[in-house]
Each structure stands twice: as C-alpha cells, then as structure tokens.
Design an enzyme around this catalytic site. Structure first.
Site, short mmCIF file in Angstrom:
data_model
loop_
_atom_site.label_atom_id
_atom_site.label_comp_id
_atom_site.label_asym_id
_atom_site.label_seq_id
_atom_site.Cartn_x
_atom_site.Cartn_y
_atom_site.Cartn_z
N LEU A 33 0.70 -1.20 0.14
CA LEU A 33 0.03 0.05 0.14
C LEU A 33 0.75 1.20 0.03
CD1 LEU A 33 -2.98 0.90 0.57
CD2 LEU A 33 -2.17 1.52 2.75
N ASP A 62 4.32 1.30 1.93
CA ASP A 62 5.31 1.83 1.55
C ASP A 62 5.52 3.36 2.05
OD1 ASP A 62 7.61 2.32 -0.64
OD2 ASP A 62 6.28 4.00 -1.00
N TYR A 67 6.73 12.16 3.59
CA TYR A 67 4.88 12.27 3.12
C TYR A 67 4.45 12.86 4.51
CZ TYR A 67 6.36 8.70 -0.47
OH TYR A 67 6.78 7.95 -1.50
N HIS A 128 15.41 8.25 -1.14
CA HIS A 128 14.40 8.23 -1.92
C HIS A 128 14.77 9.00 -3.24
CE1 HIS A 128 10.00 9.77 -0.77
NE2 HIS A 128 10.18 9.59 -2.27
N1 NAP Z 1 9.88 6.55 -4.70
C1 NAP Z 1 9.28 7.65 -5.06
O1 NAP Z 1 9.87 8.73 -5.44
C2 NAP Z 1 7.90 7.62 -5.11
C3 NAP Z 1 7.18 8.72 -6.01
C4 NAP Z 1 5.77 8.52 -6.06
C5 NAP Z 1 4.97 7.69 -5.32
N2 NAP Z 1 5.68 6.67 -4.68
C6 NAP Z 1 4.85 5.75 -3.76
O2 NAP Z 1 4.04 5.09 -4.82
C7 NAP Z 1 2.69 5.10 -4.18
C8 NAP Z 1 1.60 4.93 -5.23
O3 NAP Z 1 1.96 6.21 -6.13
P1 NAP Z 1 0.66 7.18 -6.24
O4 NAP Z 1 0.02 7.05 -5.01
O5 NAP Z 1 1.26 8.23 -6.69
O6 NAP Z 1 -0.17 6.64 -7.55
P2 NAP Z 1 -1.09 5.47 -7.85
O7 NAP Z 1 -1.03 4.31 -6.78
O8 NAP Z 1 -0.96 4.89 -9.30
O9 NAP Z 1 -2.66 5.87 -7.91
C9 NAP Z 1 -3.26 6.38 -6.74
C10 NAP Z 1 -4.52 7.03 -7.33
O10 NAP Z 1 -5.42 5.93 -7.72
C11 NAP Z 1 -6.58 5.97 -7.03
N3 NAP Z 1 -7.07 4.51 -7.06
C12 NAP Z 1 -6.33 3.44 -6.45
N4 NAP Z 1 -7.30 2.26 -6.73
C13 NAP Z 1 -7.98 2.52 -7.37
C14 NAP Z 1 -9.07 1.75 -7.96
N5 NAP Z 1 -9.07 0.38 -7.58
N6 NAP Z 1 -9.98 2.37 -8.76
C15 NAP Z 1 -9.87 3.60 -9.15
N7 NAP Z 1 -9.13 4.42 -8.59
C16 NAP Z 1 -8.10 3.91 -7.66
C17 NAP Z 1 -6.60 6.41 -5.71
O11 NAP Z 1 -7.68 7.18 -5.24
P3 NAP Z 1 -8.82 6.68 -4.03
O12 NAP Z 1 -7.88 7.05 -2.73
O13 NAP Z 1 -9.79 7.19 -4.17
O14 NAP Z 1 -8.74 5.06 -4.31
C18 NAP Z 1 -5.50 7.36 -5.97
O15 NAP Z 1 -5.99 8.62 -6.64
C19 NAP Z 1 2.57 6.52 -3.24
O16 NAP Z 1 1.48 6.29 -2.48
C20 NAP Z 1 3.95 6.30 -2.65
O17 NAP Z 1 3.78 5.34 -1.62
C21 NAP Z 1 7.07 6.66 -4.21
#
Ligand code: NAP
Length: 344
Positions: A33, A62, A67, A128
C-alpha cells in the site's frame, strides 16, 4: 455500506499474495500500500487506510519521512501489531529525504522514522532521490533548492555507506535505491558493500522503462513500481498537458471489461505478472481491497500481457523538475536519457 461494498472489501488471505524473494533470501509481499497523500490526503486518512488495508490482507506498506504522516501511520501499525499480526509478517519500507543525505543526518532520520512508525527495525530503507536537493511539501513546479546539486557519485557513496551502517546497526534489514538510472546504478552496484535489494521506480503500462527494468532484474535488484495506476491524484507540480492515463487506455479498458474488473485491477495484475512490486495508493476501502484481490484471481493471459507491453508510451509522470540544479535545464537531465550521467 451496501451489500455490494461488503462483498468487495472481502479480505484476501495474505498467504495467497505472491511474494518476491530478494537477494538476501527474504520474502517481500509483491503488492504494497502506498502512503503518499499527494499533498491533499491528510495523515489521519492515510493511517485509516493502513489499518483498513491490513484488515483486508495487505502486509506491505510503502512509507517515507517526506510524506509527513509517519507518526499517524505508526499509530496504525501499532494497532495492527496489537491486534495480533506479528511484526515478522508485515513489511515496512521508509525512505530518507534529500536534505538528510549526510551520515549523521541520515542515521538520525532513520531513527526518527522508526520512532514515528513505532518499530524497532525497518524491512527496507531507501534513498528517496539520488540528489541532495530539498523541496518543501506542497511546493509548485518552479521551486528549486538554493544549493541544488547534480548527482555526484562520491557523495552518493557517502550516503550509501551510512545506509550500510544502518544494516550493521540492525536498524534496517535491507537497503535500496529509488529514482535511479542505469548509469548511476552501474556505479552503485560496482562500489556498494551491501548491494541494493530493490530499486523503486515509476512503472505503469504507459511507462514501462524496459531498459532499466531489465537492468535491475539482471542484477538481482527487485523493481518496486510506484504510480502503478498512473497516479490520478498526483500533485499539481507533477502534471503536464502531455501526460497520459494508463487506466483510460483502450487496451486496458477492453481487458478490464473482458475480466469484469476496473482498469486499476488490470494495471495491478500486469505489474505483478511482469515481475515488479506495485505499491498502489488508495484511501477507499473498495479500491484498496480490489487492488489486492486483483493479484490472487483471474490472471491476465499471455496475449493480454503482450497487448499491454505494446502500449508503452514512455510517459514519465513524476518528472522531478523541482530537483534540477541549474537554470534552463530540462527534466530529462535528471534521468540520464543519453545513457550517461548528466554532467555537472
Ligand atoms: N519513490 C518515489 O519517489 C515515489 C514517488 C511517487 C510515489 N511513490 C509511492 O508510490 C505510491 C503510489 O503512487 P501514487 O499514490 O502516486 O499513485 P497510484 O497508486 O498510481 O494512484 C493512486 C490513485 O489511484 C486511485 N485508485 C487507487 N485504486 C483505485 C481503484 N481500484 N480504482 C480507481 N481508482 C483507484 C486513488 O484514489 P482513491 O484513494 O480514491 O482510491 C489515488 O488517487 C505512493 O503512495 C508512494 O507510496 C514513491
């Protein structure tokens, strides 16, 4: 909650969720998650999602100090552990932020994450970003760190030595990289005493990074895929008019219709079947439950996997402009697109 909602948040047996074997031999749940609230989802909501996600079968979280919610997430983790889930059965990742790359700062930052998360060790700790360039939470795309620097390998290795020290101190079990490129990783793999266990990188059907993906897999580094759904809620600074949305791609939509699932489930199935570990974010119980259930049922066919491989658009969403170190640079300079580290 309607009957339909109850069915859709039916728990998944964590034992049924695929695992990734890391170079140490340890097993990491293939789906985690995400916990980045993208500057608009508050710590309390993310912590509630962590609690709810554990209840539906997630065992991988994660996190990152930047954050700004590790204290709230730690409260949720403490509850989860008090509720009877064993520490060895959850996988918690955190990351050191860019302004804490110095040895003492890094060790102190790791200890702060441990205290906030109410843990005595982390399963995985990541650098990061490979740049020591700070940007404040909520900043816009033009924000720059006043002392911004390029990637300087000797400096990165000083940071990496501190990461290795954390393993020696038993504060973390594994260390890894994030937002790296092939030429940077070649140097780190050459010089590391403890090699990275994972590389966290943007991965979704419109940004498959085939070259970097193959490089890390060939070198025993597990790819962890962020923004696996194309991050529809990402901060304003990470949006441009050229960006595309994998969940709206006609190929993904058609496969989703065939399987009777949301396009998100197709993105997650594809990610896990391809070999990366996606870390989708959601605060919606139906969505996070469906994202986990996607990997324990009804796999994609080989033809469907091939069809998705063909829709890569090389569309990077998290471009990282705020980490640039000189005027008039393009965000491409952060990513070594010519195959060589962008010079100072
Ligand atoms: N290492 C790095 O530099 C880095 C950079 C970016 C992100 N990350 C990590 O990666 C994680 C995921 O990336 P992200 O949060 O940017 O994007 P993501 O997981 O691609 O997208 C999350 C979005 O999708 C929606 N969503 C989730 N499940 C869904 C479903 N089953 N149906 C429809 N919509 C859905 C969520 O809305 P709802 O809440 O309404 O479901 C949220 O708005 C981050 O939270 C973080 O932990 C790491």
């Amino acid at each position: 909650m309607s009957a339909n909602d109850e069915t859709s948040v039916k728990p998944v047996d964590p034992a049924a969720v695929p695992k990734r074997r890391l170079r140490s031999g340890a097993l990491m749940p293939a789906v985690g998650l995400g916990t980045f609230g993208s500057d608009h989802v508050g710590p309390g909501e993310v912590a509630a999602a962590v609690r709810g996600a554990a209840a539906v079968g997630y065992r991988h979280f994660d996190c990152a100090s930047v954050y700004g919610n590790e204290d709230a997430v730690g409260g949720a983790l403490a509850e989860i552990l008090r509720g009877g889930i064993r520490r060895e059965d959850i996988w918690v990742t955190s990351k050191v932020w860019n302004d804490k790359h110095g040895e003492q700062d890094l060790i102190a930052s790791c200890r702060k994450s441990l205290a906030d998360l109410r843990l005595d060790y982390l399963d995985l700790y990541l650098v990061h970003w490979p740049f020591p360039n700070f940007h404040p939470p909520g900043c816009d795309v033009s924000s720059r760190s006043p002392n911004a620097q390029p990637y300087i390998h000797a400096n990165y290795m000083k940071t990496w030595r501190a990461m290795e020290a954390l393993v020696d101190m038993r504060l973390v079990r594994h260390i890894g990289t994030s937002n790296m490129t092939v030429p940077k990783l070649e140097l780190v793999l050459r010089d590391a005493r403890i090699k990275p266990a994972v590389n966290e990188m943007e991965l979704h059907p419109h940004f498959q990074q085939p070259e970097l993906f193959k490089f890390v897999v060939d070198n025993g580094v597990q790819p962890v895929g962020y923004c696996p759904l194309g991050s529809p809620g990402r901060p304003e600074r990470d949006r441009t008019s050229e960006d595309t949305s994998p969940m709206e791609d006609p190929v993904i939509v058609a496969i989703a219709e065939r399987h009777g699932v949301h396009p998100a489930a197709v993105c997650i199935k594809w990610a896990v079947q391809r070999g990366q570990s996606p870390i989708p974010f959601s605060i919606n119980p139906r969505n996070y439950a469906a994202n986990l259930r996607a990997v324990v049922s009804d796999p994609l066919t080989d033809d469907e996997m091939r069809a998705i491989a063909a829709i890569d658009r090389n569309c990077r969403l998290i471009k990282g402009q705020v980490f640039l170190w000189k005027d008039k640079q393009s965000w491409q300079d952060l990513w070594d697109v010519g195959g060589k580290i962008t010079p100072v």
